[in-house]
Write an enzyme that holds these catalytic residues in place. Sequence first.
Site, PDB file in Angstrom:
ATOM      1  N   TYR A  59       0.859  -1.174   0.000  1.00 42.46           N
ATOM      2  CA  TYR A  59       0.000   0.000   0.000  1.00 42.46           C
ATOM      3  C   TYR A  59       0.897   1.227   0.000  1.00 42.46           C
ATOM      4  O   TYR A  59       1.863   1.304   0.765  1.00 42.46           O
ATOM      5  CB  TYR A  59      -0.902   0.028   1.234  1.00 42.46           C
ATOM      6  CG  TYR A  59      -1.646   1.342   1.415  1.00 42.46           C
ATOM      7  CD1 TYR A  59      -2.906   1.520   0.855  1.00 42.46           C
ATOM      8  CD2 TYR A  59      -1.075   2.401   2.113  1.00 42.46           C
ATOM      9  CE1 TYR A  59      -3.588   2.716   0.996  1.00 42.46           C
ATOM     10  CE2 TYR A  59      -1.745   3.607   2.255  1.00 42.46           C
ATOM     11  CZ  TYR A  59      -2.991   3.757   1.690  1.00 42.46           C
ATOM     12  OH  TYR A  59      -3.658   4.949   1.818  1.00 42.46           O
ATOM     13  N   GLU A  84      -2.856   7.738  -4.275  1.00 42.14           N
ATOM     14  CA  GLU A  84      -2.965   6.488  -3.512  1.00 42.14           C
ATOM     15  C   GLU A  84      -2.911   5.312  -4.476  1.00 42.14           C
ATOM     16  O   GLU A  84      -3.639   5.291  -5.469  1.00 42.14           O
ATOM     17  CB  GLU A  84      -4.263   6.453  -2.716  1.00 42.14           C
ATOM     18  CG  GLU A  84      -4.415   5.204  -1.856  1.00 42.14           C
ATOM     19  CD  GLU A  84      -5.730   5.189  -1.095  1.00 42.14           C
ATOM     20  OE1 GLU A  84      -5.694   5.073   0.137  1.00 42.14           O
ATOM     21  OE2 GLU A  84      -6.785   5.296  -1.744  1.00 42.14           O
TER      22      GLU A  84
END
Length: 393
Positions: A109, A197
């Site tokens: 992530y 992101e």
Amino acid sequence: MNLHEFQSKILLSSRGVHVPEGQAVSTKEEARNTARDLKAAGFAVKAQIRAGARGRAGGVRLVSLPEEAMAAAGDLLGRRLATEQTAPTGHLVRKVLVETAVEPLQSLYLSLFIGAATAEIVLLAACEGGDDIEQRIQNGQTRFERLALGAEQTLDKTAAAGLGARLGLAAGLIPPFVELLGQLRDAFLELDATLIEINPLSVVEPGRFVAVDAKITIDDNALFRHPDLMALREESESDAVEIAAQNRNLNYLALDGDIGLVVNGAGLGLATLDMVRAANGRPANFMDIRTTATSLDVAHGFALLLGNPAVRSILVNVHGGGMQPCDTIADGLGIAMRRNRRSLPIVVRLAGNNAEYARFRFANFGCKVIDCPDMWTAVTRAVSAAQSGESQP
């Protein structure tokens, strides 16, 4: 301005970031044809809405054949997809992204954003990505690693390599990981982004990272520098009311309650939301009147509330400052009331610059308001008015 996944991937790919091969389409036949052109062993068909948690809501389908891609697209297109990050009514799916399915060897992530304390770019990373990253962080199963990327023109490669090591990357993956962070940092600056992101960022073969999902948010205030990015805005999905409010110097977000809020200042606006909830009330909106708003802009904001049939009372919580005295808000209400004959209980709490003069302006306009001395009294009065269905005094 929040971009769709497919738009984010196009921007990242043009800056050297690897993304799965694919294309956004708006018909099921196009989905089938795209899958045929990809000639892959498997495909991902992904609903394109500006919200996360699509996978858990059924918005991401993994299929093996072009005909299955067509069926998945047919099921998603034209439906409203509700996720944990949308209103209960969900968002209408107008496009799906058909791309090559990725079989990761490892998934991470990554997110880049502006740190509130330092006003510099900050990177958050976790050794495991996926839709459930928030839950795993809360449960202590995964933890974030943080790296300040600073405001310099070049990336600190030593610090970036150290982050890769803390994430458990093999030694051979560290150099391409450092290169990727440099590409993302450059993209963040070039695009005037407030968020990039990637979740998940997958390793698909030794030394190669692929952004399987991506989200970019662009600073609205910088769009004048990016006419090409302005063209990406899709008002067909965006709330037309909110866009109109932005053009009137109002930050406005519709909610599902029955108490309309008129507040100047984002901090005071959020505090007002919390207080209404604490008093068992249901806010119908968030509103932050910018210091550049005129009385006509404020009148537009009041008109939004008066035109909402769900609103049963209006709470005005204003602290006048040098740039925006209280009488500007009062004039806005007076103008809106003359244009709209709907009668609602209007509870006001005024403090600061020209508060007394604002009360005089209310009287001049003939606005009957419930004037309260403090915020909590005003909040409880507005909640009571909405729950009892009382009319304007």
